[in-house]
Enzyme design. Structure first.
Site, PDB file in Angstrom:
ATOM      1  N   ALA A   1       4.128 -14.451  -9.809  1.00 33.29           N
ATOM      2  CA  ALA A   1       5.575 -14.565  -9.573  1.00 33.29           C
ATOM      3  C   ALA A   1       6.126 -13.537  -8.587  1.00 33.29           C
ATOM      4  CB  ALA A   1       6.319 -14.453 -10.905  1.00 33.29           C
TER       5      ALA A   1
ATOM      6  N   THR B   1       2.206 -13.286 -27.629  1.00 35.61           N
ATOM      7  CA  THR B   1       3.598 -13.761 -27.664  1.00 35.61           C
ATOM      8  C   THR B   1       4.112 -14.009 -26.246  1.00 35.61           C
ATOM      9  OG1 THR B   1       3.957 -12.574 -29.703  1.00 35.61           O
ATOM     10  CG2 THR B   1       5.930 -13.142 -28.451  1.00 35.61           C
TER      11      THR B   1
ATOM     12  N   CYS C   1      -3.485  -3.236  -2.914  1.00 34.55           N
ATOM     13  CA  CYS C   1      -4.426  -2.715  -3.904  1.00 34.55           C
ATOM     14  C   CYS C   1      -5.440  -1.790  -3.260  1.00 34.55           C
ATOM     15  CB  CYS C   1      -5.144  -3.875  -4.581  1.00 34.55           C
ATOM     16  SG  CYS C   1      -4.015  -5.157  -5.059  1.00 34.55           S
TER      17      CYS C   1
HETATM   18  N1  PLP Z   1      -4.687 -12.615  -4.788  1.00 31.80           N
HETATM   19  C1  PLP Z   1      -4.054 -12.359  -3.640  1.00 31.80           C
HETATM   20  C2  PLP Z   1      -4.377 -13.171  -2.428  1.00 31.80           C
HETATM   21  C3  PLP Z   1      -3.097 -11.348  -3.573  1.00 31.80           C
HETATM   22  O1  PLP Z   1      -2.472 -11.092  -2.417  1.00 31.80           O
HETATM   23  C4  PLP Z   1      -2.819 -10.595  -4.744  1.00 31.80           C
HETATM   24  C5  PLP Z   1      -1.861  -9.470  -4.678  1.00 31.80           C
HETATM   25  O2  PLP Z   1      -1.750  -8.780  -3.705  1.00 31.80           O
HETATM   26  C6  PLP Z   1      -3.493 -10.919  -5.928  1.00 31.80           C
HETATM   27  C7  PLP Z   1      -4.418 -11.927  -5.908  1.00 31.80           C
HETATM   28  C8  PLP Z   1      -3.204 -10.185  -7.192  1.00 31.80           C
HETATM   29  O3  PLP Z   1      -1.977 -10.576  -7.717  1.00 31.80           O
HETATM   30  P1  PLP Z   1      -1.243  -9.689  -8.837  1.00 31.80           P
HETATM   31  O4  PLP Z   1      -0.690  -8.512  -8.147  1.00 31.80           O
HETATM   32  O5  PLP Z   1      -0.185 -10.566  -9.419  1.00 31.80           O
HETATM   33  O6  PLP Z   1      -2.282  -9.360  -9.850  1.00 31.80           O
END
Ligand code: PLP
Length: 373
Positions: free
Chosen positions: A197, A234, A321
């Site tokens: 989301a 939940t 990340c």
């Molecule tokens: N997959 C892709 C292509 C993404 O860009 C990201 C987030 O940067 C994710 C997965 C991970 O999503 P979330 O941050 O909701 O765990």
């Protein structure tokens, strides 16, 4: 502050926030309880599931709420391996996936699964013949829809068709696509699709996994009977409602948003070109508008990011990340960006809320900054 990091996360939609409030305050009942106080949250959950299903042309009972895109990816990969047995599992994925897929694949590999990483071409595209040459019966093919670092869009319909011709399942990590591109899971014949989301103006900490009826993957979190007994815990009613509202709003405005962002995208790139800066734009020419990966000749992306931060801009060097690792990303390596440019890579990711004025101001500041380096 000028926010140009919308591939990392987006601002919460106002209507989504308003729609969430009642379920955090007065209508806080547990949606699984049978008494009348829980009717409202239960109904909200049902309507949100229907709303989300409509946006991707799925059936409501094919939508499973999760905590994020990462969880959805993990469920798809680990669920396939658990159902088949790890030793009998083969996952065919690409070399440019998000770490939610790549690290999940490494984890299941340690338990006996075989992983095949497909190369991409210079535009960051998985070519059909590359998949055809490698594919083997009964595998899970997991290819992302839109790449988060360079915005390349895969031909999902074509890749899914090849997967099905070889009796394989097809999963797509569509975290960067849902709410930004039209998606029809039936027409594209997708078996599983991950979404999150906060990438489409919904709240953080909520996502979903679409699982086509008939595809049998086991439960991911064991416990109560929520999500048809497949994902216990939940229900996070407020966030689910926020996600559905944000997705509906994004889908209603999809074409207008794409057009606006495409205009801002070319304004930015053309303005930088006019400034005669030595850079390349990574990814495919027909990538998703607004995901702009730029590599500057003999510069350091990390340094550019911090100098831009001092001037009030949020950009990134690659995946959010990966933001703490000062090295060339696996995506930039996979598309073989020239060494002289690779280290000088930044990602500018735009949204419908950005303006022409912000773009011009940014280009001027970036130009000054690069000339000083
Ligand atoms: N997959 C892709 C292509 C993404 O860009 C990201 C987030 O940067 C994710 C997965 C991970 O999503 P979330 O941050 O909701 O765990």
């Amino acid at each position: 502050m000028i926010y140009f990091d919308n591939a990392a996360t987006t601002k919460l939609d106002n209507e989504a926030f308003e729609a969430m409030k009642p379920y955090l305050m007065n209508d806080f009942g547990n949606a699984s309880q049978p008494y009348s106080f829980s009717r409202k949250p239960k109904k909200a959950l049902k309507e949100a599931r229907e709303q989300i299903a409509r946006c991707i042309n799925a059936n409501p009972d094919e939508i499973y709420f999760t905590s994020c895109g990462t969880e959805s990816d993990n469920w798809a990969i680990k669920g396939y391996c658990t159902a088949r047995g790890f030793e009998n599992s083969t996952i065919i994925t690409s070399s440019i996936e998000h770490h939610a897929i790549l690290n999940c694949c490494s984890a299941v590999e340690k338990l006996g699964a075989k992983i095949i990483y497909l190369p991409v071409n210079k535009s960051g595209i998985v070519e059909r013949n590359v998949l055809k040459k490698t594919i083997c019966d009964g595998s899970l093919v997991s290819i992302m829809y839109v790449n988060n670092e360079i915005g390349s869009i895969q031909n999902i319909k074509e890749l899914a068709k090849i997967a099905h011709d070889y009796n394989c399942l097809f999963h797509t990590d569509a975290v960067q696509a849902v709410g930004h591109l039209p998606i029809d899971v039936k027409e594209m014949n997708i078996d599983m699709l991950s979404a999150s989301a906060h990438k489409f103006n919904g709240p953080k900490g909520i996502g979903f996994l679409y699982v086509k009826n008939g595809v049998n993957i086991p439960s991911y979190i064991d416990g109560g009977s929520q999500e048809k007994g497949k994902r216990a815990g939940t229900e996070n009613v407020a966030s689910v409602v926020g996600m559905a509202t944000a997705l509906r709003n994004n889908c209603v405005q999809l074409e207008d948003n794409i057009e606006k962002i495409r205009y801002l995208d070319s304004l930015l790139v053309n303005t930088l070109k006019k400034m005669k800066l030595n850079f390349i734009r990574n990814g495919a020419p027909d990538g998703i508008p607004g995901n702009i990966s730029l590599s500057f000749y003999e510069k350091d992306g990390e340094q550019i990011l911090h100098l831009l931060d001092l001037k009030g801009y949020c950009v990134s060097t690659g995946s959010a990340c990966d933001g703490t690792k000062n090295q060339v990303s696996h995506v930039i390596k996979a598309i073989k960006v020239n060494r002289k440019y690779a280290k000088g890579t930044i990602r500018v990711s735009l949204s419908k809320d950005n303006t022409e004025k912000e773009i011009i101001q940014f280009c001027n500041d970036l130009n000054d900054l690069l000339n000083q380096l």
